[in-house]
Motif scaffolding. Structure first.
Motif, PDB file in Angstrom:
ATOM      1  N   GLN A  28       0.836  -1.188   0.000  1.00 54.82           N
ATOM      2  CA  GLN A  28       0.000   0.000   0.000  1.00 54.82           C
ATOM      3  C   GLN A  28       0.881   1.251   0.000  1.00 54.82           C
ATOM      4  O   GLN A  28       1.869   1.334   0.722  1.00 54.82           O
ATOM      5  CB  GLN A  28      -0.901  -0.011   1.236  1.00 54.82           C
ATOM      6  N   GLY A  29       0.537   2.219  -0.847  1.00 58.76           N
ATOM      7  CA  GLY A  29       1.262   3.476  -0.909  1.00 58.76           C
ATOM      8  C   GLY A  29       2.475   3.480  -1.822  1.00 58.76           C
ATOM      9  O   GLY A  29       3.139   4.510  -1.966  1.00 58.76           O
ATOM     10  N   GLN A  30       2.747   2.356  -2.487  1.00 58.66           N
ATOM     11  CA  GLN A  30       3.917   2.287  -3.367  1.00 58.66           C
ATOM     12  C   GLN A  30       3.568   2.737  -4.781  1.00 58.66           C
ATOM     13  O   GLN A  30       2.449   2.551  -5.252  1.00 58.66           O
ATOM     14  CB  GLN A  30       4.453   0.848  -3.417  1.00 58.66           C
ATOM     15  N   VAL A  31       4.539   3.339  -5.456  1.00 60.07           N
ATOM     16  CA  VAL A  31       4.448   3.565  -6.889  1.00 60.07           C
ATOM     17  C   VAL A  31       5.304   2.484  -7.551  1.00 60.07           C
ATOM     18  O   VAL A  31       6.530   2.519  -7.460  1.00 60.07           O
ATOM     19  CB  VAL A  31       4.938   4.969  -7.293  1.00 60.07           C
ATOM     20  N   MET A  80     -10.280  -0.371  -7.368  1.00 63.70           N
ATOM     21  CA  MET A  80      -9.244  -0.548  -8.383  1.00 63.70           C
ATOM     22  C   MET A  80      -9.663   0.201  -9.646  1.00 63.70           C
ATOM     23  O   MET A  80     -10.729  -0.056 -10.200  1.00 63.70           O
ATOM     24  CB  MET A  80      -9.064  -2.044  -8.686  1.00 63.70           C
ATOM     25  N   ALA A  81      -8.864   1.157 -10.097  1.00 60.72           N
ATOM     26  CA  ALA A  81      -9.164   1.915 -11.311  1.00 60.72           C
ATOM     27  C   ALA A  81      -8.062   1.673 -12.332  1.00 60.72           C
ATOM     28  O   ALA A  81      -6.892   1.529 -11.984  1.00 60.72           O
ATOM     29  CB  ALA A  81      -9.273   3.400 -11.004  1.00 60.72           C
ATOM     30  N   TYR A  82      -8.461   1.641 -13.621  1.00 62.51           N
ATOM     31  CA  TYR A  82      -7.522   1.273 -14.685  1.00 62.51           C
ATOM     32  C   TYR A  82      -7.704   2.199 -15.877  1.00 62.51           C
ATOM     33  O   TYR A  82      -8.828   2.399 -16.349  1.00 62.51           O
ATOM     34  CB  TYR A  82      -7.794  -0.179 -15.092  1.00 62.51           C
ATOM     35  N   ALA A 154     -11.758   7.764  -6.625  1.00 64.38           N
ATOM     36  CA  ALA A 154     -11.031   7.657  -5.349  1.00 64.38           C
ATOM     37  C   ALA A 154     -10.472   6.256  -5.143  1.00 64.38           C
ATOM     38  O   ALA A 154     -10.740   5.601  -4.129  1.00 64.38           O
ATOM     39  CB  ALA A 154     -11.936   8.055  -4.189  1.00 64.38           C
ATOM     40  N   PRO A 155      -9.662   5.769  -6.091  1.00 64.02           N
ATOM     41  CA  PRO A 155      -9.214   4.374  -6.008  1.00 64.02           C
ATOM     42  C   PRO A 155      -8.146   4.152  -4.940  1.00 64.02           C
ATOM     43  O   PRO A 155      -7.366   5.044  -4.619  1.00 64.02           O
ATOM     44  CB  PRO A 155      -8.626   4.140  -7.403  1.00 64.02           C
ATOM     45  N   LYS A 156      -8.121   2.936  -4.421  1.00 57.04           N
ATOM     46  CA  LYS A 156      -7.012   2.508  -3.582  1.00 57.04           C
ATOM     47  C   LYS A 156      -5.808   2.168  -4.454  1.00 57.04           C
ATOM     48  O   LYS A 156      -4.661   2.386  -4.055  1.00 57.04           O
ATOM     49  CB  LYS A 156      -7.412   1.279  -2.761  1.00 57.04           C
ATOM     50  N   ARG A 183       1.004   9.783  -3.891  1.00 57.18           N
ATOM     51  CA  ARG A 183       1.631   8.805  -2.997  1.00 57.18           C
ATOM     52  C   ARG A 183       0.955   8.712  -1.628  1.00 57.18           C
ATOM     53  O   ARG A 183       0.861   7.643  -1.050  1.00 57.18           O
ATOM     54  CB  ARG A 183       3.100   9.171  -2.775  1.00 57.18           C
ATOM     55  N   ALA A 184       0.499   9.845  -1.120  1.00 56.08           N
ATOM     56  CA  ALA A 184      -0.050   9.881   0.238  1.00 56.08           C
ATOM     57  C   ALA A 184      -1.366   9.122   0.352  1.00 56.08           C
ATOM     58  O   ALA A 184      -1.713   8.655   1.441  1.00 56.08           O
ATOM     59  CB  ALA A 184      -0.239  11.330   0.682  1.00 56.08           C
ATOM     60  N   THR A 185      -2.099   8.997  -0.759  1.00 56.29           N
ATOM     61  CA  THR A 185      -3.440   8.415  -0.671  1.00 56.29           C
ATOM     62  C   THR A 185      -3.678   7.222  -1.584  1.00 56.29           C
ATOM     63  O   THR A 185      -4.625   6.461  -1.361  1.00 56.29           O
ATOM     64  CB  THR A 185      -4.497   9.477  -1.027  1.00 56.29           C
ATOM     65  N   THR A 186      -2.850   7.051  -2.607  1.00 64.02           N
ATOM     66  CA  THR A 186      -3.159   6.074  -3.652  1.00 64.02           C
ATOM     67  C   THR A 186      -1.930   5.255  -4.026  1.00 64.02           C
ATOM     68  O   THR A 186      -0.846   5.801  -4.215  1.00 64.02           O
ATOM     69  CB  THR A 186      -3.677   6.793  -4.928  1.00 64.02           C
ATOM     70  N   THR A 187      -2.122   3.949  -4.128  1.00 64.77           N
ATOM     71  CA  THR A 187      -1.087   3.066  -4.659  1.00 64.77           C
ATOM     72  C   THR A 187      -1.174   3.113  -6.187  1.00 64.77           C
ATOM     73  O   THR A 187      -2.274   3.121  -6.748  1.00 64.77           O
ATOM     74  CB  THR A 187      -1.299   1.634  -4.160  1.00 64.77           C
TER      75      THR A 187
END
Length: 240
Positions: A28-31, A80-82, A154-156, A183-187
């Motif tokens: 979680q939180g990684q790019v 999950m958004a794509y 607002a994807p995770k 980075r603070a809110t979304t992987t």
């Protein structure tokens, strides 16, 4: 904490293994950047992860839940958004409505959905063009619109397939800044050919080659890897 875990994923097309026993663990939180030469299986892999393609084998867990058999629609509802490699906007609809379509699927409150649409368009710099038809935007702006369509949900996890393709230098710089803010809110899982972008925004890189994981490491480790260079880099920051 892991947000997305794939174990032993495979995908076969007419006897050809496009994805062959691939495992990923994205905290979680990684790019995370996913790179590799053309035909390496990158888009097929994210099709499996997002539910747009059924897998031939393996298991996928998202946010602690087994989603291997779930549809893409249900994975979207889970966060999950794509965004696609080829833009999937609705050219005859206004920019605002393109983004609102996704937001309204996630948020029942019209007020909350509109709030998410405004924030997403503002983030990608298109709020002042909200009333224009999406088809009137430049190709680069259409790519940014598609990112906004994902962000408004607002994807995770936001999966971006070649997001900087067609962007001008200034737009690429704005994209890099955007990823830094997310980075603070979304992987983020990013398929990207532009190695300058990968070096600037990625925390960790997975390299695919011939449908298999060739190497994983930091951008610096990937750049220094002889195996990766032999496969496709060919030199510092070369394009895949």
């Amino acid at each position: 904490m892991s947000l997305l875990v794939a174990k032993g994923l495979s995908k076969q097309f007419n006897g050809l293994l496009a994805v062959d026993d691939v495992s990923l663990d994205i905290p979680q939180g990684q790019v995370r950047a996913l790179i590799g030469p053309n035909g390496a299986g990158k888009t097929t892999l994210v099709g499996l992860l997002s539910g747009r393609l059924p897998s031939s084998g393996g298991k996928i867990s998202f946010d602690g839940r087994d989603v291997t058999g779930l549809s893409a629609h249900k994975r979207i509802a889970m966060g999950m958004a794509y965004t696609f490699q080829i833009t999937s906007i609705f050219p005859n609809l206004p920019v605002w409505e393109n983004v609102a379509l996704g937001a309204r699927r996630v948020f029942r409150s019209a007020t909350e959905a509109d709030r998410k649409v405004e924030a997403a368009l503002s983030r990608v710099g298109l709020l002042d063009r909200a009333s224009e038809d999406a088809g009137d935007l430049s190709y680069g702006h259409q790519r940014l619109l598609e990112i906004a369509m994902g962000l408004a949900q607002a994807p995770k996890l936001l999966i971006l397939d070649e997001p900087t393709q067609g962007l001008a230098d200034g737009e690429v710089a704005a994209f890099n800044n955007l990823i830094g803010e997310l980075r603070a809110t979304t992987t983020v899982l990013l398929i990207e050919h532009n190695m300058d972008v990968v070096m600037q925004v990625a925390d960790f890189v997975t390299v695919l080659n011939a449908g298999q994981v060739l190497f994983e490491g930091t951008p610096e480790e990937v750049q220094a890897s002889a195996a990766v260079q032999a496969a496709y880099l060919g030199g510092e920051h070369a394009e895949a």
